[in-house]
Design an enzyme around this catalytic site. Structure first.
Site, short mmCIF file in Angstrom:
data_model
loop_
_atom_site.label_atom_id
_atom_site.label_comp_id
_atom_site.label_asym_id
_atom_site.label_seq_id
_atom_site.Cartn_x
_atom_site.Cartn_y
_atom_site.Cartn_z
N CYS A 75 0.86 -1.18 0.00
CA CYS A 75 0.00 0.00 0.00
C CYS A 75 0.89 1.23 0.00
O CYS A 75 1.52 1.55 1.01
CB CYS A 75 -0.93 0.01 1.20
SG CYS A 75 -2.00 1.47 1.24
N CYS A 213 -5.23 5.36 -3.97
CA CYS A 213 -4.47 4.11 -3.84
C CYS A 213 -3.07 4.34 -4.40
O CYS A 213 -2.91 4.55 -5.61
CB CYS A 213 -5.17 2.98 -4.59
SG CYS A 213 -4.28 1.40 -4.57
#
EC number: 5.1.1.7
Length: 270
Positions: A75, A213
């Site tokens: 991430c 993201c």
């Protein structure tokens, strides 16, 4: 028994995280269960993902949990947030973070100017279905596409270059989590390119549509480079802000902000 756990909440362009130092956790905790409880926006703190980190000799390790308790392999926004937290707590500007088997180099130039070298990407992995299968899926749902491409950046991404309505993104994101094409699910990126900028929204496996993201930005930029849609440097645009992307010697480097929200105590009832 009720246990008190210290936490920090941060976000990267609206993609929010609850961050916990592993030293504050009992070894008996089920981390997946804890993360799922903390992430609940009604009964917990609320976040897209929960981050457990630990300091080693010269680097930090982090484990990423989705809101459903499943683990994530990477991430980008969370790594920027963790790098800023370490910078605020220690003053370190050059920070190495290990996620799984991948070491990522972070540099905090300023409190809101954090770069992460996520390394190289792959367009040829065993989890990737054939091009024919992907396009048959697109035809089944009558998607008007410019191009599609699978990218592995430590976690799996499918980049769909197309203009779709929000409700269609939700449907497609959900359908692609079935085992038909991707055995373990996939992060689905919906990208539009204009003037060397990528306007991006991402359906994250285990989390759904999020406001931003970081790994999706890296994967979409890499796909755009390969297909000749953008050149380096480029900007990836999200609803709450932008990421600056560049390529150096085959490595993808992401730069953007990370925002501190709060410190607090969470009461965990086992």
């Amino acid at each position: 028994m009720i246990n008190k756990i210290n936490f920090v909440k941060m976000h990267g362009l609206g993609n929010d995280f609850v961050i916990v130092n592993k030293r504050d956790l009992a070894t008996s905790y089920n981390l997946s269960h804890l993360a799922k409880n903390m992430a609940d926006r009604h009964t917990g703190i609320g976040c897209d993902q929960c981050i457990i980190y630990e300091e080693n000799n010269d680097f930090y390790t982090m484990i990423i949990y989705n809101i459903d308790g499943s683990s994530a392999k990477l991430c980008g926004n969370a790594i920027r947030c963790l790098a800023k937290l370490i910078y605020l707590d220690t003053g370190k500007q050059n920070i190495t973070v290990m996620v799984g088997k991948k070491k990522l180099l972070c540099n905090v130039k300023a409190a809101n100017k954090i770069s992460v070298n996520v390394g190289n990407v792959s367009f040829n992995e065993t989890w990737m279905p054939s091009r024919d299968k992907i396009w048959k899926f697109a035809e089944r749902y009558m998607l008007d596409l410019k191009e599609m491409l699978c990218v592995d950046i430590g976690n799996p991404h499918l980049i769909i270059f197309s203009k779709l309505e929000p409700q269609d993104k939700t449907i497609i994101g959900q359908k692609l989590q079935a085992k038909e094409l991707f055995a373990d699910g996939v992060n689905v990126n919906f990208a539009e390119v204009k003037d060397n900028k990528i306007y991006l929204s991402v359906w994250e496996r285990g989390a759904g549509l999020t406001l931003a993201c970081g790994s999706g930005a890296c994967a979409s930029f890499a796909a755009g480079l390969k297909l000749g849609f953008v050149h380096s440097p480029s900007t990836v645009v999200f609803e709450y802000g932008n990421l600056i992307m560049r390529e150096e010697d085959g490595n993808i480097i992401m730069q953007g902000a990370a925002t501190f929200v709060m410190r607090g105590e969470y009461y965990y009832e086992k």
